[in-house]
Scaffold this motif. Structure first.
Motif, PDB file in Angstrom:
ATOM      1  N   CYS A   1      -1.173  25.889  26.804  1.00 31.33           N
ATOM      2  CA  CYS A   1      -1.991  24.682  26.647  1.00 31.33           C
ATOM      3  C   CYS A   1      -1.224  23.458  27.151  1.00 31.33           C
ATOM      4  CB  CYS A   1      -2.383  24.501  25.187  1.00 31.33           C
ATOM      5  SG  CYS A   1      -3.419  23.075  24.893  1.00 31.33           S
ATOM      6  N   PHE A   2       0.044  23.358  26.790  1.00 29.43           N
ATOM      7  CA  PHE A   2       0.889  22.256  27.251  1.00 29.43           C
ATOM      8  C   PHE A   2       0.980  22.259  28.774  1.00 29.43           C
ATOM      9  CE2 PHE A   2       5.122  20.977  28.711  1.00 29.43           C
ATOM     10  CZ  PHE A   2       5.101  19.632  28.362  1.00 29.43           C
ATOM     11  N   MET A   3       1.206  23.438  29.346  1.00 33.20           N
ATOM     12  CA  MET A   3       1.301  23.548  30.801  1.00 33.20           C
ATOM     13  C   MET A   3      -0.005  23.114  31.468  1.00 33.20           C
ATOM     14  SD  MET A   3       3.394  27.149  30.938  1.00 33.20           S
ATOM     15  CE  MET A   3       3.105  27.431  32.665  1.00 33.20           C
TER      16      MET A   3
ATOM     17  N   GLU B   1      -2.900  16.708  34.429  1.00 35.08           N
ATOM     18  CA  GLU B   1      -2.508  15.298  34.519  1.00 35.08           C
ATOM     19  C   GLU B   1      -1.861  14.995  35.867  1.00 35.08           C
ATOM     20  OE1 GLU B   1       0.934  12.744  32.401  1.00 35.08           O
ATOM     21  OE2 GLU B   1      -0.530  13.640  31.020  1.00 35.08           O
ATOM     22  N   ARG B   2      -1.029  15.881  36.344  1.00 31.62           N
ATOM     23  CA  ARG B   2      -0.287  15.647  37.581  1.00 31.62           C
ATOM     24  C   ARG B   2      -1.103  15.946  38.846  1.00 31.62           C
ATOM     25  NH1 ARG B   2       3.487  16.502  33.743  1.00 31.62           N
ATOM     26  NH2 ARG B   2       5.551  15.611  33.986  1.00 31.62           N
ATOM     27  N   LEU B   3      -1.982  16.953  38.770  1.00 27.78           N
ATOM     28  CA  LEU B   3      -2.735  17.369  39.949  1.00 27.78           C
ATOM     29  C   LEU B   3      -4.127  16.748  40.025  1.00 27.78           C
ATOM     30  CD1 LEU B   3      -1.846  21.171  39.978  1.00 27.78           C
ATOM     31  CD2 LEU B   3      -0.831  19.351  41.366  1.00 27.78           C
ATOM     32  N   GLY B   4      -4.577  16.191  38.936  1.00 32.97           N
ATOM     33  CA  GLY B   4      -5.917  15.628  38.910  1.00 32.97           C
ATOM     34  C   GLY B   4      -6.934  16.670  38.490  1.00 32.97           C
TER      35      GLY B   4
ATOM     36  N   LYS C   1      -8.281  23.183  39.935  1.00 32.97           N
ATOM     37  CA  LYS C   1      -8.422  23.595  38.538  1.00 32.97           C
ATOM     38  C   LYS C   1      -8.577  25.109  38.451  1.00 32.97           C
ATOM     39  CE  LYS C   1     -10.102  22.609  34.131  1.00 32.97           C
ATOM     40  NZ  LYS C   1      -9.187  23.456  33.410  1.00 32.97           N
ATOM     41  N   LYS C   2      -9.351  25.696  39.351  1.00 31.52           N
ATOM     42  CA  LYS C   2      -9.542  27.150  39.361  1.00 31.52           C
ATOM     43  C   LYS C   2      -8.207  27.856  39.601  1.00 31.52           C
ATOM     44  CE  LYS C   2     -11.628  31.166  39.840  1.00 31.52           C
ATOM     45  NZ  LYS C   2     -11.125  32.097  38.874  1.00 31.52           N
ATOM     46  N   HIS C   3      -7.431  27.350  40.549  1.00 33.13           N
ATOM     47  CA  HIS C   3      -6.119  27.945  40.826  1.00 33.13           C
ATOM     48  C   HIS C   3      -5.185  27.793  39.626  1.00 33.13           C
ATOM     49  CE1 HIS C   3      -7.057  28.898  44.927  1.00 33.13           C
ATOM     50  NE2 HIS C   3      -7.281  27.636  45.246  1.00 33.13           N
ATOM     51  N   VAL C   4      -5.196  26.623  39.024  1.00 31.27           N
ATOM     52  CA  VAL C   4      -4.355  26.367  37.849  1.00 31.27           C
ATOM     53  C   VAL C   4      -4.763  27.310  36.715  1.00 31.27           C
ATOM     54  CG1 VAL C   4      -3.853  24.685  36.027  1.00 31.27           C
ATOM     55  CG2 VAL C   4      -3.771  23.985  38.427  1.00 31.27           C
ATOM     56  N   ASP C   5      -6.060  27.432  36.475  1.00 28.70           N
ATOM     57  CA  ASP C   5      -6.541  28.324  35.412  1.00 28.70           C
ATOM     58  C   ASP C   5      -6.108  29.769  35.657  1.00 28.70           C
ATOM     59  OD1 ASP C   5      -7.724  26.178  34.164  1.00 28.70           O
ATOM     60  OD2 ASP C   5      -9.762  26.661  34.811  1.00 28.70           O
TER      61      ASP C   5
END
Length: 96
Positions: free
Chosen positions: A61-63, A69-72, A78-82
């Motif tokens: 969750c922290f990550m 916050e950093r990538l927007g 967001k899909k890649h981050v998820d």
């Protein structure tokens, strides 16, 4: 430092902690009743695993919050981050 602002994550983490709290109360009751050490140890291991799992969830969750916050809030990113965070949670879960 980031705050836990995602309601879904906060609810998930609180539910996990409440479940572990209930398990701890059960262990206290087992000790008071003089239950076998092996049974108590087994329940203690279950609580440790539950807390470890909660810690992994909190870390992911922290990550997620930091990366967002950093990538927007770009939906493609967001899909890649998820996807990466899902993999991270699975990998961290295997460390225990």
């Amino acid at each position: 430092m980031s705050n836990l602002s995602n309601d879904k994550s906060r609810t998930d983490i609180l539910n996990r902690l409440k479940r572990a709290e209930g398990q701890l109360r059960g262990i206290q009751r087992m000790v008071e009743e003089g239950q076998p050490c092996l049974d108590i140890a087994s329940q203690m291991a279950a609580v440790r695993k539950a807390l470890d799992s909660t810690y992994v969830r909190m870390t992911v969750c922290f990550m997620e919050e930091q990366l967002t916050e950093r990538l927007g809030d770009n939906p493609k990113q967001k899909k890649h981050v998820d996807d990466v965070l899902e993999d991270m949670q699975a990998l961290l879960g295997k460390v225990r």
